[in-house]
Design a protein around this motif. Structure first.
Motif, PDB file in Angstrom:
ATOM      1  N   LEU A   1      10.997   9.739 -23.053  1.00 40.49           N
ATOM      2  CA  LEU A   1       9.923  10.539 -22.454  1.00 40.49           C
ATOM      3  C   LEU A   1       8.842   9.638 -21.865  1.00 40.49           C
ATOM      4  O   LEU A   1       8.324   9.917 -20.776  1.00 40.49           O
ATOM      5  CB  LEU A   1       9.329  11.494 -23.489  1.00 40.49           C
ATOM      6  CG  LEU A   1      10.231  12.654 -23.915  1.00 40.49           C
ATOM      7  CD1 LEU A   1       9.648  13.364 -25.126  1.00 40.49           C
ATOM      8  CD2 LEU A   1      10.430  13.627 -22.764  1.00 40.49           C
ATOM      9  N   LYS A   2       8.508   8.562 -22.564  1.00 37.32           N
ATOM     10  CA  LYS A   2       7.509   7.613 -22.054  1.00 37.32           C
ATOM     11  C   LYS A   2       7.992   6.995 -20.734  1.00 37.32           C
ATOM     12  O   LYS A   2       7.240   6.895 -19.768  1.00 37.32           O
ATOM     13  CB  LYS A   2       7.254   6.505 -23.077  1.00 37.32           C
ATOM     14  CG  LYS A   2       6.189   5.511 -22.639  1.00 37.32           C
ATOM     15  CD  LYS A   2       6.117   4.291 -23.525  1.00 37.32           C
ATOM     16  CE  LYS A   2       5.487   4.569 -24.847  1.00 37.32           C
ATOM     17  NZ  LYS A   2       5.284   3.330 -25.644  1.00 37.32           N
TER      18      LYS A   2
ATOM     19  N   LEU B   1       7.735   9.611 -17.996  1.00 36.86           N
ATOM     20  CA  LEU B   1       6.347   9.789 -17.566  1.00 36.86           C
ATOM     21  C   LEU B   1       5.892   8.600 -16.723  1.00 36.86           C
ATOM     22  O   LEU B   1       5.233   8.780 -15.697  1.00 36.86           O
ATOM     23  CB  LEU B   1       5.415  10.002 -18.762  1.00 36.86           C
ATOM     24  CG  LEU B   1       3.933  10.192 -18.429  1.00 36.86           C
ATOM     25  CD1 LEU B   1       3.704  11.338 -17.441  1.00 36.86           C
ATOM     26  CD2 LEU B   1       3.133  10.431 -19.711  1.00 36.86           C
TER      27      LEU B   1
ATOM     28  N   SER C   1       6.230  14.509 -28.379  1.00 36.68           N
ATOM     29  CA  SER C   1       7.101  14.938 -27.281  1.00 36.68           C
ATOM     30  C   SER C   1       6.471  16.054 -26.454  1.00 36.68           C
ATOM     31  O   SER C   1       6.652  16.104 -25.237  1.00 36.68           O
ATOM     32  CB  SER C   1       8.470  15.366 -27.807  1.00 36.68           C
ATOM     33  OG  SER C   1       8.339  16.422 -28.714  1.00 36.68           O
TER      34      SER C   1
ATOM     35  N   TYR D   1       4.056  14.407 -23.979  1.00 38.42           N
ATOM     36  CA  TYR D   1       4.788  13.763 -22.877  1.00 38.42           C
ATOM     37  C   TYR D   1       5.358  14.803 -21.919  1.00 38.42           C
ATOM     38  O   TYR D   1       5.224  14.666 -20.699  1.00 38.42           O
ATOM     39  CB  TYR D   1       5.920  12.885 -23.416  1.00 38.42           C
ATOM     40  CG  TYR D   1       5.456  11.548 -23.931  1.00 38.42           C
ATOM     41  CD1 TYR D   1       4.972  10.572 -23.069  1.00 38.42           C
ATOM     42  CD2 TYR D   1       5.515  11.244 -25.288  1.00 38.42           C
ATOM     43  CE1 TYR D   1       4.549   9.342 -23.530  1.00 38.42           C
ATOM     44  CE2 TYR D   1       5.093  10.008 -25.765  1.00 38.42           C
ATOM     45  CZ  TYR D   1       4.618   9.066 -24.880  1.00 38.42           C
ATOM     46  OH  TYR D   1       4.201   7.849 -25.346  1.00 38.42           O
TER      47      TYR D   1
ATOM     48  N   HIS E   1       2.702  16.327 -19.678  1.00 40.23           N
ATOM     49  CA  HIS E   1       2.220  15.401 -18.655  1.00 40.23           C
ATOM     50  C   HIS E   1       3.269  15.114 -17.592  1.00 40.23           C
ATOM     51  O   HIS E   1       2.937  14.950 -16.416  1.00 40.23           O
ATOM     52  CB  HIS E   1       1.686  14.124 -19.299  1.00 40.23           C
ATOM     53  CG  HIS E   1       0.316  14.312 -19.840  1.00 40.23           C
ATOM     54  ND1 HIS E   1       0.067  15.022 -20.988  1.00 40.23           N
ATOM     55  CD2 HIS E   1      -0.887  13.932 -19.354  1.00 40.23           C
ATOM     56  CE1 HIS E   1      -1.228  15.070 -21.199  1.00 40.23           C
ATOM     57  NE2 HIS E   1      -1.827  14.419 -20.220  1.00 40.23           N
TER      58      HIS E   1
END
Length: 163
Positions: free
Chosen positions: A9-10, A13, A111, A114, A117
């Motif tokens: 997820l990071k 993003l 989560s 994330y 965003h």
């Protein structure tokens, strides 16, 4: 469907945020490096950070990021002195100092944070892609205010956890 890890997820993003920043400052698919002035296509430029990406509290802060060429961001280590000087001229020394201080905030991101965003920047990117000219200062401020409002709402819902 397999649940995405926080690391994935990071990464997702980072990818959408980088594309958003490069698109935000582009005109007809071409953007100028914030530190050296070199012009390049969006896909060949990078999202440079004034305060390093290692600090999650400022990693996705739009005031902390600008477009940079590979030479400045990669080989030049971000050219931080030039970056800071340009940023102070653009947003003011007080805001630059606030970004530097905020990097020390410890945040715990889950989560849900994330995913919200990622969705937020996907929507903002869609809006930008319909616009072929760069955002004016008022639009940039409105966009930043919207993100701050969203972050505040997440804090109230205990999704964004500064420690």
């Amino acid at each position: 469907m397999k649940k995405k890890t926080l690391a994935k997820l990071k990464k997702d993003l980072d990818k959408i945020f980088s594309l958003y920043i490069r698109t935000k400052y582009a005109k007809n698919g071409v953007v100028k490096c914030y530190t050296c002035g070199k012009m390049g296509e969006i896909k060949k430029m990078q999202c440079g950070h004034f305060v390093s990406r290692q600090y999650l509290a400022t990693r996705w802060d739009e005031n902390n990021t600008r477009v940079q060429c590979w030479g400045c961001n990669g080989f030049g280590g971000g050219r931080l002195l030039d970056f800071e000087e340009n940023l102070a001229g653009e947003i003011g020394k007080a805001k630059v100092e606030a970004i530097k201080m905020r990097r020390h905030n410890i945040v715990k991101l889950d989560s849900l944070w994330y995913n919200e965003h990622i969705q937020c920047y996907e929507e903002k990117l869609k809006k930008l892609r319909g616009n072929t000219t760069p955002l004016d200062e008022e639009s940039r401020q409105q966009t930043s205010a919207w993100v701050c409002k969203k972050m505040s709402a997440l804090r109230k819902r205990k999704i964004y956890h500064p420690v």
